[in-house]
Scaffold this motif. Sequence first.
Motif, PDB file in Angstrom:
ATOM      1  N   TYR A 174      50.821 -52.089  20.829  1.00 46.24           N
ATOM      2  CA  TYR A 174      51.109 -52.628  19.499  1.00 46.24           C
ATOM      3  C   TYR A 174      51.983 -51.651  18.735  1.00 46.24           C
ATOM      4  O   TYR A 174      51.931 -50.444  18.947  1.00 46.24           O
ATOM      5  CB  TYR A 174      49.824 -52.853  18.690  1.00 46.24           C
TER       6      TYR A 174
ATOM      7  N   GLY B 181      51.387 -54.983  14.700  1.00 46.96           N
ATOM      8  CA  GLY B 181      51.952 -56.238  15.165  1.00 46.96           C
ATOM      9  C   GLY B 181      52.497 -56.065  16.569  1.00 46.96           C
ATOM     10  O   GLY B 181      52.587 -54.952  17.082  1.00 46.96           O
ATOM     11  N   ASP B 182      52.868 -57.174  17.170  1.00 44.18           N
ATOM     12  CA  ASP B 182      53.438 -57.130  18.514  1.00 44.18           C
ATOM     13  C   ASP B 182      54.868 -56.599  18.504  1.00 44.18           C
ATOM     14  O   ASP B 182      55.343 -56.054  19.498  1.00 44.18           O
ATOM     15  CB  ASP B 182      53.421 -58.528  19.146  1.00 44.18           C
ATOM     16  N   THR B 183      55.560 -56.771  17.366  1.00 45.58           N
ATOM     17  CA  THR B 183      56.938 -56.292  17.223  1.00 45.58           C
ATOM     18  C   THR B 183      57.044 -55.448  15.955  1.00 45.58           C
ATOM     19  O   THR B 183      56.158 -55.474  15.094  1.00 45.58           O
ATOM     20  CB  THR B 183      57.924 -57.469  17.115  1.00 45.58           C
TER      21      THR B 183
ATOM     22  N   GLU C 113      57.036 -57.770  12.931  1.00 45.98           N
ATOM     23  CA  GLU C 113      55.698 -58.293  12.633  1.00 45.98           C
ATOM     24  C   GLU C 113      54.822 -57.210  12.009  1.00 45.98           C
ATOM     25  O   GLU C 113      54.088 -57.479  11.051  1.00 45.98           O
ATOM     26  CB  GLU C 113      55.054 -58.814  13.916  1.00 45.98           C
TER      27      GLU C 113
ATOM     28  N   ALA D 195      55.938 -56.782   8.411  1.00 43.67           N
ATOM     29  CA  ALA D 195      55.523 -57.926   7.598  1.00 43.67           C
ATOM     30  C   ALA D 195      54.031 -57.851   7.309  1.00 43.67           C
ATOM     31  O   ALA D 195      53.581 -58.103   6.175  1.00 43.67           O
ATOM     32  CB  ALA D 195      55.867 -59.229   8.303  1.00 43.67           C
ATOM     33  N   ASN D 196      53.239 -57.495   8.314  1.00 45.11           N
ATOM     34  CA  ASN D 196      51.792 -57.362   8.119  1.00 45.11           C
ATOM     35  C   ASN D 196      51.474 -56.220   7.164  1.00 45.11           C
ATOM     36  O   ASN D 196      50.564 -56.315   6.348  1.00 45.11           O
ATOM     37  CB  ASN D 196      51.092 -57.150   9.459  1.00 45.11           C
TER      38      ASN D 196
END
Length: 74
Positions: A22, A36-38, A41, A44-45
């Motif tokens: 991650y 996040g996975d990217t 992401e 953004a999280n």
Amino acid sequence: MGVQSREPDEFDTVTLTESDGYIVARDEDSGVASQGDTKAEALANLAEALELHERPDPEDAELEEATAPWLTDE
């Protein structure tokens, strides 16, 4: 991964690292982190987590007396 500033004129720093597959984004000023996975992401999280972190705590707010008729004992 690296360290990036959100705004060049500010001192806020976000650290990006990879852990267990991650991407982890951590705001160094507040200590808030998310993953996040990217990279996109994770960022953004983190933005969502920071927004929630900055909300006032309801226990710290002064509660006003109820004014709705269905909330009174009369």
